[in-house]
Write a protein that holds these residues in place. Structure first.
Motif, PDB file in Angstrom:
ATOM      1  N   ASP A 113      28.400 -16.476 -15.136  1.00 40.65           N
ATOM      2  CA  ASP A 113      28.904 -16.741 -16.407  1.00 40.65           C
ATOM      3  C   ASP A 113      28.808 -15.575 -17.424  1.00 40.65           C
ATOM      4  O   ASP A 113      29.529 -15.440 -18.413  1.00 40.65           O
ATOM      5  N   TYR A 114      27.638 -14.945 -17.063  1.00 39.48           N
ATOM      6  CA  TYR A 114      27.499 -13.652 -18.181  1.00 39.48           C
ATOM      7  C   TYR A 114      27.225 -12.337 -17.320  1.00 39.48           C
ATOM      8  O   TYR A 114      26.408 -12.270 -16.391  1.00 39.48           O
ATOM      9  N   SER A 147      30.135 -13.070 -22.174  1.00 42.18           N
ATOM     10  CA  SER A 147      30.404 -14.027 -21.199  1.00 42.18           C
ATOM     11  C   SER A 147      31.558 -13.222 -20.243  1.00 42.18           C
ATOM     12  O   SER A 147      32.426 -12.365 -20.696  1.00 42.18           O
ATOM     13  N   GLN A 148      31.494 -13.853 -19.240  1.00 37.97           N
ATOM     14  CA  GLN A 148      32.502 -13.492 -18.197  1.00 37.97           C
ATOM     15  C   GLN A 148      33.888 -13.807 -18.360  1.00 37.97           C
ATOM     16  O   GLN A 148      34.930 -13.388 -17.769  1.00 37.97           O
ATOM     17  N   GLY A 152      35.063 -14.548 -24.561  1.00 40.27           N
ATOM     18  CA  GLY A 152      34.020 -15.726 -24.939  1.00 40.27           C
ATOM     19  C   GLY A 152      32.967 -15.130 -25.600  1.00 40.27           C
ATOM     20  O   GLY A 152      33.175 -14.198 -26.446  1.00 40.27           O
ATOM     21  N   ASP A 153      31.784 -16.034 -25.775  1.00 40.40           N
ATOM     22  CA  ASP A 153      30.964 -15.389 -26.632  1.00 40.40           C
ATOM     23  C   ASP A 153      30.039 -14.465 -26.270  1.00 40.40           C
ATOM     24  O   ASP A 153      29.810 -14.239 -24.840  1.00 40.40           O
ATOM     25  N   GLN A 154      29.436 -13.795 -27.219  1.00 39.05           N
ATOM     26  CA  GLN A 154      28.113 -12.757 -26.860  1.00 39.05           C
ATOM     27  C   GLN A 154      26.892 -13.668 -27.321  1.00 39.05           C
ATOM     28  O   GLN A 154      26.827 -13.913 -28.570  1.00 39.05           O
ATOM     29  N   ASP A 178      22.737 -18.396 -30.361  1.00 37.20           N
ATOM     30  CA  ASP A 178      24.268 -18.334 -30.235  1.00 37.20           C
ATOM     31  C   ASP A 178      24.860 -18.922 -31.589  1.00 37.20           C
ATOM     32  O   ASP A 178      24.766 -19.983 -32.118  1.00 37.20           O
TER      33      ASP A 178
END
Ligand code: FRU
Length: 535
Positions: A113-114, A147-148, A152-154, A178
């Motif tokens: 995921d990350y 995020s992979q 996406g988010d950090q 988040d």
């Protein structure tokens, strides 16, 4: 995304060949003409001998610098699978003296995921997280999960260790912060004694802002304030913030707050570098005090380093109170050409660790950096040279005093009489030199690496870096650290520093001093050949 197209780099021929063309004494054997030379580990061409490098693969920012139980921990951005940026995870090294480092296994590995981006680490002495116990407090890493999924988010996540940083568990309640943002990263967490809470300082990278958050337990965070700085560079992004309460000229009763932020581009020597603001912090809000800026400042900020290779520097947490130093280390590379520097099988080193304070400079206050005292342990013998009065000529300190080397510490004082310019060349060899010079008329010190060795691997590498610097009591005092592929220069009591990579031939070892257009007195010449930390 700025750095994060880093993974999609095309291979350059120069980078592939880099590190393979040396035939120096460090080559153990050479198989055949078309085979690459085989080097002993840590003796490869350009391998720093007293700067930390991982044995192999890619490294960038120092992360999670924390002292605990007699050990300095240095985590860092690391690619376990290759020598270019990608698969970001936290590598780990431990030192008991800030000089010798032992590489550990990967501490926190990316997952599906990350990726594990930059962040900090603290020792949770009050067991506010419940991850440890009062007797055995946890070491807690606070990092950005990247995020992979592209776009996406950090967000901010925790991992903890109850065995002095040897093994790590990702917190099951991640993320702890988040804001649904794509560019929100590099949390620096410190314990704020006055308000008895954890403080997080973090960049909103592409909004050119720093947010401050507070937390009782590292898990629940409340926004306290947002810092922006009109007039400061906003070329690409802001990253890797840090904040300190630093003494002026060592006086513990005279301190100011300093907020440091790194610039992904647009720094003083081109490309990435650090800037800082001096001011006040009231527990919630940082305010810049522009009344104490030196005359040479252009904007509300000052630059941390006038060379091209000092980025993402962060400070050690939990340094014992009886030591009391503010200590930090920076990544010796520049995003302009980071993936192309000609080294193999590792890529990038950290700087020498430095202690930091504030000092009076050019009508105001500036950050002052000094190499840590512990580095003296690397000195072999001391060589001194006679004072010189140079009139429009140059002298080889190699020929006259036996001062030379690629692992060398130097101190020298220049006092111009009627010269226009003076300086010192290090790493002098056949057609090669790295020059530090001072122009008396423009009151500027320069670092010229255009003839320093291999400069062709990237178009943005070669060049001259310049810093405004008045004479200090009529003099320029330089403290210089030369390693196999770097030169760090500390001038004006540490207020002006150049940190630069260079890639000289292994036989370019000479040292020369010079004066142009008139006379310069050169005194207090001291040199120490330095030991390798890998032996
Ligand atoms: C700075 C940086 C950080 C990020 C990390 C990723 O060099 O871009 O902002 O967390 O590198 O490796």
């Amino acid at each position: 995304m700025k750095n994060f197209t880093k993974a999609a780099l095309s291979l350059s021929v120069a980078a592939l060949l880099g590190g393979c063309n040396g035939t120096g004494p460090n080559v153990e054997k050479q198989a055949s003409d078309d085979a690459v030379p085989v080097y002993k580990p840590y003796r490869e061409q350009y391998r720093p001998q007293f700067h930390y490098t991982p044995k192999k693969n890619w490294m960038n920012d120092p992360n999670g610098l924390v002292y605990h139980d007699g050990e300095y921990h240095m985590f860092y951005q690391y690619n376990p699978y290759g020598d270019r940026w990608g698969h970001m995870s936290w590598g780990h090294a431990i030192s008991t003296d800030l000089v010798h480092w032992e590489e550990q296994g990967v501490a926190i590995l990316e997952d599906e995921d990350y990726m594990i981006f930059s962040g900090s680490a603290v020792v949770d002495h009050g067991n506010t997280t419940g991850f440890g116990t009062d007797e055995n407090p946890a070491m807690v890493a606070i990092y950005t999960g990247h995020s992979q999924v592209p776009g996406g988010d950090q967000n901010q996540q925790l991992a903890y260790s109850t065995d002095n940083g040897r093994t790590w568990t990702k917190y099951e309640g991640n993320p702890v912060l988040d804001e649904n943002m794509e560019h929100f990263r590099d949390p620096k967490v410190v314990w704020h004694e006055e308000s008895e809470q954890w403080l997080m300082i973090i960049t909103l990278s592409e909004d050119f802002a720093v947010n401050f958050y507070g937390s009782p337990n590292l898990k629940d965070w409340t926004l306290l304030s947002q810092f922006t700085a009109e007039g400061a560079p906003v070329d690409k992004n802001w990253e890797c913030p840090d904040m300190w309460y630093l003494p002026i000229d060592g006086d513990p009763n005279n301190k100011r707050w300093v907020l440091e932020v790194d610039l992904g581009d647009g720094s003083i020597a081109g490309g990435s570098g650090g800037m800082y603001f001096i001011g006040d912090f009231d527990g919630e809000t940082f305010t810049t005090d522009t009344s104490i800026l030196p005359d040479s400042a252009e904007g509300p900020h000052q630059f941390v380093d006038f060379g091209a290779d000092y980025y993402a520097a962060v400070s050690w947490s939990n340094v014992p109170e009886d030591d009391g130093r503010a200590l930090w280390v920076g990544w010796m590379n520049n995003w302009d050409y980071a993936n192309y520097i000609p080294t193999h099988p590792w890529r990038s080193s950290q700087s020498i660790p430095r202690s930091v304070g504030l000092t009076e400079f050019n009508g105001g206050l500036a950050m002052a950096q000094q190499p840590v005292e512990e580095l003296k342990a690397l000195r072999t013998r001391e060589i001194t040279a006679e004072n010189q009065s140079l009139s429009n000529n140059r002298v080889s300190l190699t020929d006259s005093a036996g001062i030379y080397g690629q692992t060398l510490e130097l101190k020298v004082t220049f006092e111009p009489e009627d010269a226009d310019e003076f300086g010192i060349d290090v790493l002098v060899g056949d057609g090669e030199k790295t020059t530090i010079s001072y122009n008396v008329h423009s009151e500027e010190i320069s670092f010229d690496r255009s003839q320093s060795g291999d400069v062709d691997f990237h178009e943005k590498f070669s060049g001259v870096h310049v810093a405004p610097m008045p004479l200090d009591d009529g003099k320029v005092e330089l403290h210089i650290f030369v390693d196999w592929s770097s030169v760090e220069v500390f001038a004006h009591r540490g207020a002006v520093v150049f940190s630069n990579k260079v890639f000289p031939h292994h036989e370019s070892k000479g040292v020369e001093v010079f004066s142009r257009g008139g006379t310069t007195r050169i005194s207090d010449i001291q040199a120490w050949p330095l030991k390798s930390i890998w032996q």
